[in-house]
Design a protein around this motif. Structure first.
Motif, PDB file in Angstrom:
ATOM      1  N   SER A   6       0.970  -1.469   0.346  1.00 31.92           N
ATOM      2  CA  SER A   6       0.099   0.033   0.068  1.00 31.92           C
ATOM      3  C   SER A   6       0.702   1.054   0.291  1.00 31.92           C
ATOM      4  CB  SER A   6      -1.027  -0.281   1.078  1.00 31.92           C
ATOM      5  OG  SER A   6      -0.301   0.376   2.210  1.00 31.92           O
ATOM      6  N   VAL A   7       1.770   0.911  -0.419  1.00 30.53           N
ATOM      7  CA  VAL A   7       2.838   2.148  -0.136  1.00 30.53           C
ATOM      8  C   VAL A   7       3.745   2.565  -1.249  1.00 30.53           C
ATOM      9  CG1 VAL A   7       5.092   3.792   1.317  1.00 30.53           C
ATOM     10  CG2 VAL A   7       3.795   1.757   1.935  1.00 30.53           C
ATOM     11  N   LEU A   8       3.295   4.002  -1.781  1.00 29.48           N
ATOM     12  CA  LEU A   8       4.019   4.376  -3.238  1.00 29.48           C
ATOM     13  C   LEU A   8       5.278   5.061  -2.489  1.00 29.48           C
ATOM     14  CD1 LEU A   8       4.152   5.551  -6.355  1.00 29.48           C
ATOM     15  CD2 LEU A   8       2.312   7.892  -5.020  1.00 29.48           C
ATOM     16  N   TYR A   9       6.017   4.527  -3.707  1.00 23.84           N
ATOM     17  CA  TYR A   9       7.624   4.738  -3.900  1.00 23.84           C
ATOM     18  C   TYR A   9       7.704   5.850  -5.287  1.00 23.84           C
ATOM     19  CZ  TYR A   9       8.701   1.461  -0.026  1.00 23.84           C
ATOM     20  OH  TYR A   9       8.472   0.961   0.417  1.00 23.84           O
ATOM     21  N   LEU A  10       8.603   6.627  -4.852  1.00 21.78           N
ATOM     22  CA  LEU A  10       7.996   7.837  -5.696  1.00 21.78           C
ATOM     23  C   LEU A  10       9.470   8.703  -5.533  1.00 21.78           C
ATOM     24  CD1 LEU A  10       6.783   9.569  -7.745  1.00 21.78           C
ATOM     25  CD2 LEU A  10       5.791  11.136  -5.725  1.00 21.78           C
ATOM     26  N   ASN A  11       9.770   8.881  -6.733  1.00 16.59           N
ATOM     27  CA  ASN A  11      10.851   9.563  -6.981  1.00 16.59           C
ATOM     28  C   ASN A  11      10.845  10.641  -8.578  1.00 16.59           C
ATOM     29  OD1 ASN A  11      13.969  10.931  -8.410  1.00 16.59           O
ATOM     30  ND2 ASN A  11      14.610   8.734  -8.104  1.00 16.59           N
ATOM     31  N   PRO A  12      10.901  11.753  -8.219  1.00 18.87           N
ATOM     32  CA  PRO A  12      10.509  13.284  -8.662  1.00 18.87           C
ATOM     33  C   PRO A  12      11.664  13.244  -9.648  1.00 18.87           C
ATOM     34  CG  PRO A  12      10.921  13.952  -6.908  1.00 18.87           C
ATOM     35  CD  PRO A  12      11.341  12.922  -6.672  1.00 18.87           C
ATOM     36  N   GLY A  13      12.230  12.690  -9.761  1.00 22.93           N
ATOM     37  CA  GLY A  13      13.899  13.225 -11.153  1.00 22.93           C
ATOM     38  C   GLY A  13      14.516  14.800 -10.767  1.00 22.93           C
ATOM     39  N   SER A  14      14.674  15.352 -11.081  1.00 26.87           N
ATOM     40  CA  SER A  14      15.155  16.779 -11.228  1.00 26.87           C
ATOM     41  C   SER A  14      14.735  17.979 -11.894  1.00 26.87           C
ATOM     42  CB  SER A  14      16.639  16.258 -11.858  1.00 26.87           C
ATOM     43  OG  SER A  14      17.468  17.914 -11.351  1.00 26.87           O
ATOM     44  N   ALA A  15      14.917  18.465 -10.985  1.00 30.67           N
ATOM     45  CA  ALA A  15      14.000  20.108 -11.884  1.00 30.67           C
ATOM     46  C   ALA A  15      15.059  20.782 -11.990  1.00 30.67           C
ATOM     47  CB  ALA A  15      13.024  20.458 -11.228  1.00 30.67           C
ATOM     48  N   GLY A  16      16.176  20.586 -12.091  1.00 28.45           N
ATOM     49  CA  GLY A  16      16.948  21.266 -11.661  1.00 28.45           C
ATOM     50  C   GLY A  16      17.830  20.790 -13.688  1.00 28.45           C
ATOM     51  N   PRO A  17      19.324  21.677 -14.034  1.00 28.82           N
ATOM     52  CA  PRO A  17      19.765  21.449 -15.310  1.00 28.82           C
ATOM     53  C   PRO A  17      19.966  20.133 -15.180  1.00 28.82           C
ATOM     54  CG  PRO A  17      21.099  23.266 -13.256  1.00 28.82           C
ATOM     55  CD  PRO A  17      19.805  22.325 -12.738  1.00 28.82           C
ATOM     56  N   ARG A  18      19.741  19.452 -16.659  1.00 25.61           N
ATOM     57  CA  ARG A  18      19.278  18.120 -17.324  1.00 25.61           C
ATOM     58  C   ARG A  18      20.593  17.932 -17.119  1.00 25.61           C
ATOM     59  NH1 ARG A  18      16.413  16.472 -21.076  1.00 25.61           N
ATOM     60  NH2 ARG A  18      15.853  18.860 -21.303  1.00 25.61           N
ATOM     61  N   ARG A  19      20.959  16.424 -16.314  1.00 20.23           N
ATOM     62  CA  ARG A  19      21.695  15.557 -15.865  1.00 20.23           C
ATOM     63  C   ARG A  19      22.146  14.439 -16.920  1.00 20.23           C
ATOM     64  NH1 ARG A  19      24.333  16.311 -10.348  1.00 20.23           N
ATOM     65  NH2 ARG A  19      26.040  14.695 -11.059  1.00 20.23           N
ATOM     66  N   PHE A  20      23.021  13.686 -17.877  1.00 26.82           N
ATOM     67  CA  PHE A  20      22.625  11.792 -17.731  1.00 26.82           C
ATOM     68  C   PHE A  20      21.676  11.993 -18.911  1.00 26.82           C
ATOM     69  CE2 PHE A  20      23.351  12.302 -13.072  1.00 26.82           C
ATOM     70  CZ  PHE A  20      24.925  11.894 -13.387  1.00 26.82           C
ATOM     71  N   ARG A  21      21.483  13.093 -19.683  1.00 26.61           N
ATOM     72  CA  ARG A  21      20.588  12.677 -20.742  1.00 26.61           C
ATOM     73  C   ARG A  21      18.921  12.971 -20.220  1.00 26.61           C
ATOM     74  NH1 ARG A  21      24.079   9.483 -25.490  1.00 26.61           N
ATOM     75  NH2 ARG A  21      25.148  11.579 -25.149  1.00 26.61           N
ATOM     76  N   LEU A  22      18.514  12.516 -18.713  1.00 25.22           N
ATOM     77  CA  LEU A  22      17.420  12.269 -18.541  1.00 25.22           C
ATOM     78  C   LEU A  22      17.046  13.513 -18.524  1.00 25.22           C
ATOM     79  CD1 LEU A  22      18.860  10.843 -14.822  1.00 25.22           C
ATOM     80  CD2 LEU A  22      17.718   9.463 -17.014  1.00 25.22           C
ATOM     81  N   PRO A  23      14.969  13.532 -18.464  1.00 28.38           N
ATOM     82  CA  PRO A  23      14.249  14.753 -18.600  1.00 28.38           C
ATOM     83  C   PRO A  23      14.147  15.387 -17.591  1.00 28.38           C
ATOM     84  CG  PRO A  23      12.808  12.770 -18.138  1.00 28.38           C
ATOM     85  CD  PRO A  23      14.957  12.105 -18.513  1.00 28.38           C
ATOM     86  N   VAL A  24      13.926  16.421 -17.650  1.00 26.74           N
ATOM     87  CA  VAL A  24      13.952  17.423 -16.061  1.00 26.74           C
ATOM     88  C   VAL A  24      12.692  17.590 -15.998  1.00 26.74           C
ATOM     89  CG1 VAL A  24      13.953  19.657 -15.318  1.00 26.74           C
ATOM     90  CG2 VAL A  24      15.604  18.987 -17.267  1.00 26.74           C
ATOM     91  N   THR A  25      12.169  16.603 -14.957  1.00 31.45           N
ATOM     92  CA  THR A  25      10.836  16.709 -14.499  1.00 31.45           C
ATOM     93  C   THR A  25      10.912  17.209 -12.460  1.00 31.45           C
ATOM     94  OG1 THR A  25      11.571  14.675 -13.488  1.00 31.45           O
ATOM     95  CG2 THR A  25      11.091  14.742 -15.599  1.00 31.45           C
ATOM     96  N   LEU A  26       9.452  17.103 -12.258  1.00 31.26           N
ATOM     97  CA  LEU A  26       9.084  16.938 -10.923  1.00 31.26           C
ATOM     98  C   LEU A  26       7.858  16.313 -10.765  1.00 31.26           C
ATOM     99  CD1 LEU A  26       6.256  19.354 -11.155  1.00 31.26           C
ATOM    100  CD2 LEU A  26       7.648  20.717 -11.677  1.00 31.26           C
ATOM    101  N   ALA A  27       7.666  16.284  -9.164  1.00 28.25           N
ATOM    102  CA  ALA A  27       6.536  15.357  -9.341  1.00 28.25           C
ATOM    103  C   ALA A  27       4.959  15.894  -7.980  1.00 28.25           C
ATOM    104  CB  ALA A  27       5.856  14.122  -8.456  1.00 28.25           C
TER     105      ALA A  27
END
Length: 74
Positions: A35-56
């Motif tokens: 019943s537990v949600l594990y949430l990684n919002p990513g990063s809203a800062g400068p783009r790193r490692f070709r990953l998207p810029v995200t938030l939750a």
């Protein structure tokens, strides 16, 4: 970095825990275990490692988790 698996080994959650927000990897993602949600919002800062810029965005109603959304900014 295997963040979620390491987190699960170290943290004991109480019965009232609905969500765990964690980070460091800059990689957005979500997973429900029991019943537990594990949430990684990513990063809203400068783009790193070709990953998207995200938030939750998390919704809480009446003291309970009612929804969430991972939002891509760029």
């Amino acid at each position: 970095h295997g963040m979620l698996e390491g987190l699960l080994r170290r943290v004991r959650l109480g019965d009232q825990c609905a969500a765990v927000v964690y980070g460091h990897s800059h990689q957005p993602g979500s997973e429900c275990r029991g019943s537990v949600l594990y949430l990684n919002p990513g990063s809203a800062g400068p783009r790193r490692f070709r990953l998207p810029v995200t938030l939750a965005r998390v919704e809480i109603e009446g003291g309970a988790l009612s929804g969430y959304e991972l939002v891509t900014l760029a």
